[in-house]
Design an enzyme around this catalytic site. Structure first.
Site, PDB file in Angstrom:
ATOM      1  N   LYS A 122      26.070  -3.135   1.064  1.00  8.09           N
ATOM      2  CA  LYS A 122      27.535  -3.073   0.907  1.00  8.09           C
ATOM      3  C   LYS A 122      28.141  -2.213   2.371  1.00  8.09           C
ATOM      4  O   LYS A 122      29.341  -2.019   2.485  1.00  8.09           O
ATOM      5  CB  LYS A 122      28.339  -2.437  -0.198  1.00  8.09           C
ATOM      6  CG  LYS A 122      27.606  -2.983  -1.548  1.00  8.09           C
ATOM      7  CD  LYS A 122      28.270  -2.262  -2.668  1.00  8.09           C
ATOM      8  CE  LYS A 122      27.410  -2.422  -3.896  1.00  8.09           C
ATOM      9  NZ  LYS A 122      27.810  -1.353  -4.758  1.00  8.09           N
ATOM     10  N   ARG A 132       0.811  -1.169   0.030  1.00 10.91           N
ATOM     11  CA  ARG A 132      -0.171   0.008  -0.068  1.00 10.91           C
ATOM     12  C   ARG A 132       0.888   1.500  -0.029  1.00 10.91           C
ATOM     13  O   ARG A 132       0.720   2.223  -0.807  1.00 10.91           O
ATOM     14  CB  ARG A 132      -0.861   0.177   1.251  1.00 10.91           C
ATOM     15  CG  ARG A 132      -2.200  -0.752   1.240  1.00 10.91           C
ATOM     16  CD  ARG A 132      -2.347  -1.260   2.480  1.00 10.91           C
ATOM     17  NE  ARG A 132      -1.663  -2.390   2.675  1.00 10.91           N
ATOM     18  CZ  ARG A 132      -1.656  -3.618   2.196  1.00 10.91           C
ATOM     19  NH1 ARG A 132      -2.595  -3.907   1.551  1.00 10.91           N
ATOM     20  NH2 ARG A 132      -0.656  -4.458   2.638  1.00 10.91           N
ATOM     21  N   THR A 133       1.728   1.325   0.781  1.00  9.85           N
ATOM     22  CA  THR A 133       2.491   2.757   1.061  1.00  9.85           C
ATOM     23  C   THR A 133       3.383   3.037  -0.068  1.00  9.85           C
ATOM     24  O   THR A 133       3.258   4.248  -0.601  1.00  9.85           O
ATOM     25  CB  THR A 133       3.298   2.502   2.331  1.00  9.85           C
ATOM     26  OG1 THR A 133       2.318   2.186   3.548  1.00  9.85           O
ATOM     27  CG2 THR A 133       3.896   3.890   2.503  1.00  9.85           C
ATOM     28  N   HIS A 146       4.804   6.173  11.399  1.00 11.02           N
ATOM     29  CA  HIS A 146       4.042   5.854  10.155  1.00 11.02           C
ATOM     30  C   HIS A 146       3.338   7.082  10.108  1.00 11.02           C
ATOM     31  O   HIS A 146       2.140   6.849   9.884  1.00 11.02           O
ATOM     32  CB  HIS A 146       3.435   4.487  10.022  1.00 11.02           C
ATOM     33  CG  HIS A 146       3.072   4.070   8.656  1.00 11.02           C
ATOM     34  ND1 HIS A 146       3.318   4.838   7.481  1.00 11.02           N
ATOM     35  CD2 HIS A 146       2.815   2.731   8.197  1.00 11.02           C
ATOM     36  CE1 HIS A 146       3.060   4.146   6.376  1.00 11.02           C
ATOM     37  NE2 HIS A 146       2.805   2.933   6.819  1.00 11.02           N
ATOM     38  N   ARG A 190      10.792   3.697   3.516  1.00 11.44           N
ATOM     39  CA  ARG A 190      10.775   2.859   4.634  1.00 11.44           C
ATOM     40  C   ARG A 190      11.867   1.946   5.050  1.00 11.44           C
ATOM     41  O   ARG A 190      12.500   1.516   4.152  1.00 11.44           O
ATOM     42  CB  ARG A 190       9.614   1.942   3.931  1.00 11.44           C
ATOM     43  CG  ARG A 190       9.244   0.578   5.164  1.00 11.44           C
ATOM     44  CD  ARG A 190       7.956  -0.112   5.038  1.00 11.44           C
ATOM     45  NE  ARG A 190       6.767   0.615   5.282  1.00 11.44           N
ATOM     46  CZ  ARG A 190       5.494   0.257   5.125  1.00 11.44           C
ATOM     47  NH1 ARG A 190       5.578  -1.174   4.727  1.00 11.44           N
ATOM     48  NH2 ARG A 190       4.640   0.813   5.195  1.00 11.44           N
TER      49      ARG A 190
HETATM   50  N1   CP Z   1      -0.436  -0.011   5.716  1.00 13.94           N
HETATM   51  C1   CP Z   1       0.731  -0.261   5.203  1.00 13.94           C
HETATM   52  O1   CP Z   1       1.719   0.358   5.684  1.00 13.94           O
HETATM   53  O2   CP Z   1       0.828  -1.174   4.445  1.00 13.94           O
HETATM   54  P1   CP Z   1       2.003  -1.795   3.551  1.00 13.94           P
HETATM   55  O3   CP Z   1       3.080  -2.396   4.520  1.00 13.94           O
HETATM   56  O4   CP Z   1       1.532  -2.607   2.479  1.00 13.94           O
HETATM   57  O5   CP Z   1       2.774  -0.377   3.107  1.00 13.94           O
END
Ligand code: CP
Length: 314
Positions: A86, A57-58, A135, A107
């Site tokens: 590395k 999603r993100t 998040h 991420r």
């Molecule tokens: N909600 C969320 O962060 O989903 P993903 O891990 O698929 O990005």
């Protein structure tokens, strides 16, 4: 207000004020209502999409948001396919990616990684999840979804259930909801309890909260139920994960004690904690929630790149 966002990192929810959150949500509504008006807004902008931990999603909604605005995307997925493998530091990675892109979405599995990246970055960083930390862009889409569904963010009783220890979406949403009053309910087994740091924040803000192990004990009170996955990837002890992974399973029978209009949310992915039979309920809004990631992330990209010029919004 827009000038406050230009070049700014969005890393943790406690770095945003109520007014700033409301401003982002206002622009998100505009992006959703009049998307085609903005299809060239980020023409010539390059978005770097760095995902060192799995995501559907993100990553995809950020990349979709970038494309919707006319930006280009460069990306790397997985530590193995970047020079972090590395031994390059996040500081050096930030220096390099800043030379190739205008905004950096990252991420990373380690809490604090986004702040480490920001130290070397000359371009704005959008934290797309740092381990069990924060998040913030998920929280903004969660707030957007709650506001759309409930008509307000103020005074709501929001229950969190599942993995409250490692669940960064819970940490960020609880932090943001402090601005809006209401009450918070934390339902988990003791091993996955909400960390004290977040409870102390609520104490300091005067927000009442309740802790329970049984969902039934609090369910009738709730306006919003925020269900989370037990985060397998954060456990050292696989047997403990196996014992806890289905501590809560929400099905239609579970919900008989809830208010009929209680919003059922989940950041997704789910791995069995909400049965598919729940999906057909009109108040099961987790797929709509995920979809809302696109206009919210469009708003964020437009703001931090300085391309949002304070256009009048309806
Ligand atoms: N909600 C969320 O962060 O989903 P993903 O891990 O698929 O990005």
């Amino acid at each position: 207000m827009q000038e406050k966002f230009v070049g700014r990192h969005i890393i943790a929810m406690d770095e945003l004020s109520r007014e700033e959150i409301e401003y982002i949500l206002e622009i998100s509504r505009e992006m959703e209502a009049n998307r085609d008006n903005y299809s060239d807004l980020l023409r010539g902008v390059i978005v770097a999409s760095l995902f060192f931990e799995p995501s559907t999603r993100t990553r995809m909604s950020f990349e979709s948001a970038a494309h919707r605005l006319g930006a280009s995307v460069i990306s790397t997925t997985g530590v193995k396919f970047s020079s972090l493998y590395k031994g390059e530091t996040l500081y050096d990675t930030a220096k390099m990616v800043s030379a190739y892109a205008d905004v950096i979405v990252m991420r990373h599995p380690e809490q604090g990684a986004a702040h480490a990246l920001a130290k070397g970055a000359d371009k704005p960083i959008l934290n797309a999840g740092d381990g069990p930390g924060d998040h913030p862009t998920q929280t903004l889409l969660d707030l957007y979804t709650i506001q759309k569904n409930k008509g307000t963010l103020d005074g709501l009783k929001v229950g969190f259930v599942g993995d409250l220890k490692y669940g960064r979406t819970v940490h960020s949403l609880s932090t943001a909801l402090r601005y809006f009053g209401g009450e918070q309910y934390f339902v988990s087994p003791p091993q996955l309890a909400m960390p004290d740091k977040y409870l102390s924040q609520l104490d300091d803000s005067g927000i009442p909260y309740h802790i329970a192990e049984q969902l039934d004990d609090v369910l009738p009170e709730l306006d919003v139920l925020y269900v989370t996955r037990v985060q397998k990837e954060r456990f050292d002890d696989e047997e403990e994960y196996e014992r806890l992974k289905h501590f809560y399973v929400i099905d239609q029978a579970t919900l008989t004690k809830a208010k009929p209009d209680m919003a059922i949310m989940h950041p997704l992915p789910r791995v069995g904690e909400i049965k598919e039979e729940v999906d057909s309920l009109p108040n099961a809004i987790y797929f709509e929630q995920a979809k809302n990631g696109v206009p919210v992330r469009m708003a964020l990209l437009a703001l931090v790149t300085g391309k949002w010029g304070g256009q009048s919004v309806s």
